[in-house]
Design a protein around this motif. Structure first.
Motif, short mmCIF file in Angstrom:
data_model
loop_
_atom_site.label_atom_id
_atom_site.label_comp_id
_atom_site.label_asym_id
_atom_site.label_seq_id
_atom_site.Cartn_x
_atom_site.Cartn_y
_atom_site.Cartn_z
N ASP A 1 -18.10 30.15 41.77
CA ASP A 1 -17.90 29.06 40.81
C ASP A 1 -17.02 27.96 41.39
O ASP A 1 -16.13 27.43 40.72
CB ASP A 1 -17.28 29.59 39.50
CG ASP A 1 -18.28 30.37 38.67
OD1 ASP A 1 -19.49 30.31 38.98
OD2 ASP A 1 -17.86 31.05 37.72
N GLY B 1 -15.52 33.75 47.36
CA GLY B 1 -15.60 32.48 46.62
C GLY B 1 -16.64 32.60 45.52
O GLY B 1 -17.62 33.32 45.66
N GLY C 1 -12.84 26.97 33.08
CA GLY C 1 -13.76 27.34 34.14
C GLY C 1 -14.31 28.75 34.02
O GLY C 1 -15.20 29.13 34.79
N ARG C 2 -13.80 29.54 33.08
CA ARG C 2 -14.30 30.91 32.94
C ARG C 2 -15.57 30.92 32.09
O ARG C 2 -15.63 30.29 31.04
CB ARG C 2 -13.24 31.80 32.27
CG ARG C 2 -13.62 33.26 32.30
CD ARG C 2 -12.52 34.16 31.78
NE ARG C 2 -12.77 35.53 32.22
CZ ARG C 2 -12.31 36.62 31.59
NH1 ARG C 2 -11.56 36.47 30.51
NH2 ARG C 2 -12.59 37.82 32.04
N LYS D 1 -14.73 28.14 43.51
CA LYS D 1 -13.39 28.54 43.95
C LYS D 1 -13.43 28.82 45.45
O LYS D 1 -14.45 29.25 45.97
CB LYS D 1 -12.94 29.79 43.20
CG LYS D 1 -12.67 29.56 41.72
CD LYS D 1 -12.08 30.81 41.10
CE LYS D 1 -11.82 30.69 39.61
NZ LYS D 1 -12.95 30.18 38.81
N GLY D 2 -12.27 28.60 46.10
CA GLY D 2 -12.23 28.80 47.55
C GLY D 2 -12.99 27.72 48.30
O GLY D 2 -13.54 27.96 49.37
N GLN D 3 -13.06 26.52 47.72
CA GLN D 3 -13.74 25.41 48.37
C GLN D 3 -12.85 24.17 48.31
O GLN D 3 -12.18 23.94 47.31
CB GLN D 3 -15.06 25.08 47.67
CG GLN D 3 -16.05 26.21 47.71
CD GLN D 3 -17.45 25.77 47.31
OE1 GLN D 3 -17.71 24.58 47.12
NE2 GLN D 3 -18.33 26.73 47.20
N LYS E 1 -15.35 26.12 52.98
CA LYS E 1 -15.58 27.22 52.04
C LYS E 1 -15.08 28.51 52.65
O LYS E 1 -15.47 28.85 53.77
CB LYS E 1 -17.08 27.39 51.73
CG LYS E 1 -17.77 26.14 51.18
CD LYS E 1 -19.25 26.41 50.88
CE LYS E 1 -19.94 25.19 50.30
NZ LYS E 1 -21.36 25.45 49.93
#
Ligand code: ADP
Ligand code: MG
Length: 382
Positions: free
Chosen positions: A157, A155, A354-355, A159-161, A150
């Motif tokens: 939701d 990061g 995803g939003r 994201k960045g994982q 991560k």
């Protein structure tokens, strides 16, 4: 015990909000209902909160002129977004009360400081390693794998994982994240997830909302059930741990604490220095919702009752269910036909996969009935 001597800020004072997303929008609604005015700072000309605020300062979160204007025109300032620069909060705090503090936000906005804080506060967290360079990635002998890499900052939701099975996959993911500082966290087999939203006032009084039970899809919250089902000991313990987090931070404001339940034990996943998506059920099911508590905490008022009057099931509405055609919307009729369903759409112009575009909450005296009805509507919309 020293009590902070600050005057209470009463309506119709102007309140300042950093961030113009849906959390800021609900804050504006709560503040307006109580008779306050709101200035929102957000760089997006079409931000959901900016559009309904009394004043929208359309500028970056580190724009000195914009921050000065906020400090000079607002009586207190809060945030709906943990990624505002902590320096901006410190700067504002030279002039006006900023709640929560720059210190609390700084901890919550960086996964390494967050994990270290939780560990030192004696709170249980998942096994993790701090990764600053590729050499920091454990080799395949480590029992941290399978793991999740991560990024430490920005990061949300999911994201960045990246989920990684071994050192090689971790190296690839780390390169994809451009070698930004990361934490590598052991992938846990979760029994389920819960969260606690609480408010802590200037005097240090705490009002805790009932624990909610959360399910995620692709790392994004999907459904929250409140109160959490049949797990009274866990729910109670989660509240105790969340209060401990707030006290150790000397926190003022609304705080969301996410937990993993793993082998029947609670681990703190992450903390949010603001109202939380899993607390949206409080809008329709509690005497005082999380956004009114945010107003009360930042103005120095006593907290309202966070008592829940109805069982509630909240379902997020993501951009995925919007039609491709930019001007059309999903068929809402099925949802709006239900007299116990409360619809909340955030007024975002662009739907993206995803939003978070909106949510609905079904309330009922019976939690099972609320779950049944919410799941029926959810199935028909997807
Ligand atoms: P975000 O900031 O995107 O909410 P989280 O760390 O909360 O990031 O991760 C999002 C979701 O991914 C969690 O709610 C959980 O469902 C899953 N997840 C995250 N970390 C782990 C883990 N170590 N083990 C198992 N599932 C995880
Ligand atoms: Mg999370």
């Amino acid at each position: 015990h020293h009590q902070e001597q600050t005057p209470v800020i009463l309506p119709p004072a102007m309140l300042g909000m950093l961030g113009g997303g849906q959390l800021g929008r609900f804050f504006v609604v709560a503040a307006h209902e109580m008779g306050y005015k709101v200035t929102v700072l957000d760089p997006d000309a079409n931000s959901p909160a900016g559009k309904i605020a009394d004043v929208h300062i359309c500028a970056a979160f580190d724009d000195k002129g914009a921050l000065l204007k906020l400090a000079n025109t607002c009586e207190a300032i809060s945030t709906e977004f943990e990624n505002v620069p902590a320096d901006s909060l410190s700067f504002l705090a030279e002039t006006k009360p900023v709640r929560p503090s720059a210190y609390s936000v700084a901890i919550a906005q960086h996964r390494v400081s967050e994990k270290n804080f939780l560990k030192h506060a004696g709170l249980p967290v998942a096994p993790f390693e701090v990764i600053n360079e590729v050499e920091d990635l454990p080799n395949d002998d480590s029992d941290i794998y399978p793991a999740i890499l991560k990024v430490a900052r920005f990061g949300y939701d999911g994201k960045g994982q990246a989920r990684v099975k071994n050192q090689h996959e971790a190296q690839t993911a780390f390169a994809q994240f451009e070698r930004e500082e990361c934490v590598l966290e052991k992938m846990l087999k979760l029994d389920y997830e819960v969260s606690v939203v609480l408010a802590r006032d200037v005097q240090g009084n705490v009002a805790t909302f009932p624990t909610s039970e959360n399910s995620h899809l692709n790392g994004i919250l999907d459904v929250s059930i409140a109160p959490a089902r049949g797990r009274d000991a866990i729910s109670h313990q989660a509240q105790k741990l969340a209060i401990l987090v707030a006290e150790k931070l000397a926190y003022t404001g609304v705080l969301g604490v996410e937990f993993f339940v793993c082998n029947g034990e609670l681990l703190v996943n992450e903390i949010a220095p603001r109202p939380h998506n899993s607390g949206h059920y409080t809008i329709d099911a509690c005497v005082t919702n999380q956004f009114e508590q945010q107003v009360r905490a930042m103005t120095g008022l006593p907290l309202g009752s966070s008592r829940q009057h109805s069982s509630a099931v909240m379902v997020n509405l993501l951009g995925d269910i919007w039609p491709e055609d930019a001007d059309s919307a999903p068929e809402w009729q099925v949802a709006l036909n239900n007299p116990m369903l409360k619809m909340h759409l955030y007024g975002k112009q662009q739907a993206r996969a995803g939003r978070k575009m909106g949510h609905f909450t079904v309330i009922n005296v019976s939690r099972d009935e609320a779950i049944k009805q919410a799941m029926q509507v959810r199935a028909e919309l997807k």
